[in-house]
Design a protein around this motif. Structure first.
Motif, mmCIF file in Angstrom:
data_model
loop_
_atom_site.group_PDB
_atom_site.id
_atom_site.type_symbol
_atom_site.label_atom_id
_atom_site.label_comp_id
_atom_site.label_asym_id
_atom_site.label_seq_id
_atom_site.Cartn_x
_atom_site.Cartn_y
_atom_site.Cartn_z
ATOM 1 N N LEU A 177 -10.620 -10.673 -4.156
ATOM 2 C CA LEU A 177 -9.689 -11.367 -3.267
ATOM 3 C C LEU A 177 -8.350 -11.663 -3.925
ATOM 4 N N GLU A 178 -8.373 -12.136 -5.155
ATOM 5 C CA GLU A 178 -7.115 -12.531 -5.804
ATOM 6 C C GLU A 178 -6.157 -11.348 -5.930
ATOM 7 N N GLU A 179 -6.685 -10.198 -6.331
ATOM 8 C CA GLU A 179 -5.832 -9.020 -6.467
ATOM 9 C C GLU A 179 -5.298 -8.570 -5.103
ATOM 10 N N ALA A 180 -6.153 -8.555 -4.081
ATOM 11 C CA ALA A 180 -5.724 -8.146 -2.747
ATOM 12 C C ALA A 180 -4.625 -9.067 -2.217
ATOM 13 N N TRP A 181 -4.810 -10.355 -2.409
ATOM 14 C CA TRP A 181 -3.829 -11.350 -1.935
ATOM 15 C C TRP A 181 -2.492 -11.157 -2.646
ATOM 16 N N VAL A 183 -1.336 -8.405 -4.317
ATOM 17 C CA VAL A 183 -0.710 -7.109 -4.040
ATOM 18 C C VAL A 183 -0.127 -7.074 -2.623
ATOM 19 N N ALA A 184 -0.846 -7.621 -1.651
ATOM 20 C CA ALA A 184 -0.350 -7.641 -0.276
ATOM 21 C C ALA A 184 0.964 -8.409 -0.189
ATOM 22 N N ARG A 185 1.037 -9.552 -0.881
ATOM 23 C CA ARG A 185 2.262 -10.356 -0.846
ATOM 24 C C ARG A 185 3.420 -9.623 -1.533
ATOM 25 N N THR A 186 3.125 -8.963 -2.631
ATOM 26 C CA THR A 186 4.173 -8.227 -3.347
ATOM 27 C C THR A 186 4.705 -7.087 -2.489
ATOM 28 N N GLU A 187 3.792 -6.329 -1.875
ATOM 29 C CA GLU A 187 4.204 -5.228 -0.997
ATOM 30 C C GLU A 187 5.021 -5.743 0.174
ATOM 31 N N ALA A 188 4.583 -6.844 0.756
ATOM 32 C CA ALA A 188 5.276 -7.413 1.913
ATOM 33 C C ALA A 188 6.680 -7.868 1.544
ATOM 34 N N ARG A 189 6.792 -8.504 0.399
ATOM 35 C CA ARG A 189 8.107 -8.979 -0.048
ATOM 36 C C ARG A 189 9.044 -7.799 -0.300
ATOM 37 N N THR A 190 8.522 -6.736 -0.893
ATOM 38 C CA THR A 190 9.336 -5.556 -1.183
ATOM 39 C C THR A 190 9.742 -4.817 0.084
ATOM 40 N N ALA A 191 8.798 -4.661 1.002
ATOM 41 C CA ALA A 191 9.056 -3.860 2.205
ATOM 42 C C ALA A 191 9.795 -4.615 3.290
ATOM 43 N N PHE A 192 9.516 -5.925 3.433
ATOM 44 C CA PHE A 192 10.028 -6.666 4.580
ATOM 45 C C PHE A 192 10.867 -7.889 4.218
ATOM 46 N N GLY A 193 10.974 -8.175 2.900
ATOM 47 C CA GLY A 193 11.707 -9.365 2.497
ATOM 48 C C GLY A 193 11.012 -10.646 2.902
ATOM 49 N N ASN A 194 9.715 -10.565 3.143
ATOM 50 C CA ASN A 194 8.929 -11.712 3.604
ATOM 51 C C ASN A 194 7.516 -11.544 3.063
ATOM 52 N N ASP A 195 7.082 -12.456 2.187
ATOM 53 C CA ASP A 195 5.769 -12.286 1.555
ATOM 54 C C ASP A 195 4.658 -13.083 2.235
ATOM 55 N N ALA A 196 4.909 -13.575 3.442
ATOM 56 C CA ALA A 196 3.882 -14.332 4.164
ATOM 57 C C ALA A 196 2.728 -13.408 4.566
ATOM 58 N N VAL A 197 1.488 -13.878 4.361
ATOM 59 C CA VAL A 197 0.311 -13.093 4.705
ATOM 60 C C VAL A 197 -0.696 -13.953 5.463
ATOM 61 N N TYR A 198 -1.605 -13.274 6.152
ATOM 62 C CA TYR A 198 -2.716 -13.939 6.808
ATOM 63 C C TYR A 198 -3.973 -13.112 6.581
#
Length: 447
Positions: A177-181, A183-198
């Motif tokens: 879980l920790e790695e998935a959480w 990596v998802a936030r890092t990808e989101a921040r890079t791609a969309f300028g927003n690292d919010a996840v659910y």
């Protein structure tokens, strides 16, 4: 009705919109980058305006240049197609603020559905079933762990502003879980300028089912049935069908009523697509696309409706002029997306098309802006064509697509046509026994 529309897109969708405008007697303005000066939609439009260099950010995403082109040419409305600015609420708002009509939903609805958490909260309140998961953004790893334990592993961490598979990671167990959480936030921040996840429960064998709707400005909402978009690689669709091999007419009617009731309560307008994961007879809403879809032709084929024409009519203030009972479904349609990619490695293959010969015959449609001598640029999406077939039954549609792909000649660049031939010949596909994970497994097999 409008007298002139600016098409804020490129490639086959720009040509598709142009054709609908022509049939409605509407003049067209094509905008293009320097890389697209020889594009087919530029050649066929009534007027064309160069809006910048090859890079999308300097041309097709250049709002000021697009609005200037609309003003200079006297366009009354802008059709965004799909991709680029089609789901940009600020763009839609700016278009309307300049006295032009945005051919699509309101900026408020684009904004509402563009944030996946807001979209899910809204749909849940309107009675649309959801995938079990978090109620909103997860601000800490501890909070994420608590939700994951509640819904049960495996779980999927998703970016709230995500799309195209970016910002999505699966955790099969608590140890992942920790790695998935992270990596998802890092990808989101890079791609969309927003690292919010659910977080959502990860379904192991779902189908990706989507429902096409149209809504006018007078409170009328209808649906045009489902599309099965389960054949995906890295969350990118490759082949779509209408209808789904696993749904009954009763299931279609039930989810259709739920969706149209929800959008009527929202006061939604124009075209939209509600996307669901479907497993064990249950639909779970995942997101809504507030635009035309790439795969809209399969719906047009089974319903005999021009969805782009309807978008334009709605934007012009016209009523739909029909009710749900007037919509009928005939036969089966399949769409194969033809990408300029290596069929084995999926590496992009831009270059010059030495020979181009599209298939034809009964029940075959090709949406493409290719021609012999056209140079496929390296700057944009690799999709260069869509082959769509329609037939009385699914088996006949598969046979027709086989025949169409055998006729399709594109020389000078590599395409995924050989991969589509392999998929169509596979017994599991022919029986309709596939999920959203099937294609990844299929492409990893030796052949």
């Amino acid at each position: 009705m409008f007298s002139k529309i600016l098409i804020a897109n490129r490639g086959e969708i720009a040509l598709r919109i142009l054709r609908a405008c022509r049939e409605l007697g509407i003049k067209t303005v094509a905008v293009h980058s320097t890389a697209d000066e020889d594009a087919m939609h530029v050649r066929l439009a009534d007027e064309a305006v160069c809006i910048g260099p090859a890079a999308s950010r300097d041309s097709y995403l250049n709002v000021a240049a697009i609005l200037a082109a609309a003003t200079i040419t006297g366009a009354e409305a802008i059709h965004p197609g799909y991709g680029f600015l089609s789901e940009n609420a600020d763009f839609a708002e700016t278009v309307e603020a300049h006295g032009l009509t945005f051919i699509g939903p309101t900026a408020d609805h684009i904004r509402m559905m563009g944030d996946k958490i807001t979209a899910k909260t809204t749909m849940e309140a309107l009675g649309v079933p959801l995938v079990p998961g978090s109620d909103g953004e997860l601000k800490s790893l501890e909070e994420t762990r608590a939700v994951a334990e509640k819904v049960g592993y495996p779980v999927l961490i998703k970016a709230t502003a995500g799309g195209g598979g970016r910002g999505m990671k699966v955790a099969q167990s608590a140890s992942e879980l920790e790695e998935a959480w992270s990596v998802a936030r890092t990808e989101a921040r890079t791609a969309f300028g927003n690292d919010a996840v659910y977080l959502e429960k990860y379904l192991d064998k779902p189908r990706h089912i989507e429902l096409q709707i149209l809504a006018d400005n007078h409170g009328n909402v209808v649906h045009f049935g489902e599309r099965d978009c389960s054949l995906q690689r890295r969350h990118q669709k490759l082949l779509e069908e209408a209808g789904s091999p696993v749904l009954s007419a009763e299931q279609r009617d039930a989810i259709g009523r739920t969706a149209t009731d929800a959008l009527a309560k929202m006061g939604y307008r124009n075209a939209g697509t509600l996307e669901f994961l479907y497993q064990d007879g249950q639909f779970c809403f995942i997101e809504m696309n507030t635009r035309l879809q790439v795969e809209h032709p399969v719906t047009e084929m089974v319903c005999d409706v021009d969805l782009v024409r309807e978008q334009i009519r709605i934007a012009a203030g016209e009523e739909l002029g029909y009710t749900q009972s007037d919509i009928s479904f005939s036969g089966h349609a399949i769409e194969c997306r033809i990408n300029a990619e290596d069929p084995d490695t999926f590496a992009p293959c831009p270059g010059t098309v030495a020979v181009y010969h599209p298939p034809g015959g009964l029940g075959v449609r090709v949406d493409s802006a290719l021609y012999t001598g056209y140079r496929v640029p390296p700057y944009y999406d690799s999709m260069i064509a869509k082959v769509i077939v329609h037939a009385p039954t699914r088996a006949q549609a598969i046979a027709r697509m086989h025949r169409a792909l055998d006729e399709f000649v594109v020389e000078g660049i590599k395409t995924v046509i050989p991969l589509h031939r392999r998929i169509l010949a596979d017994p599991e596909f022919q029986k309709g026994e596939y999920t959203i994970h099937w294609l990844e497994q299929f492409t990893s097999r030796p052949h």
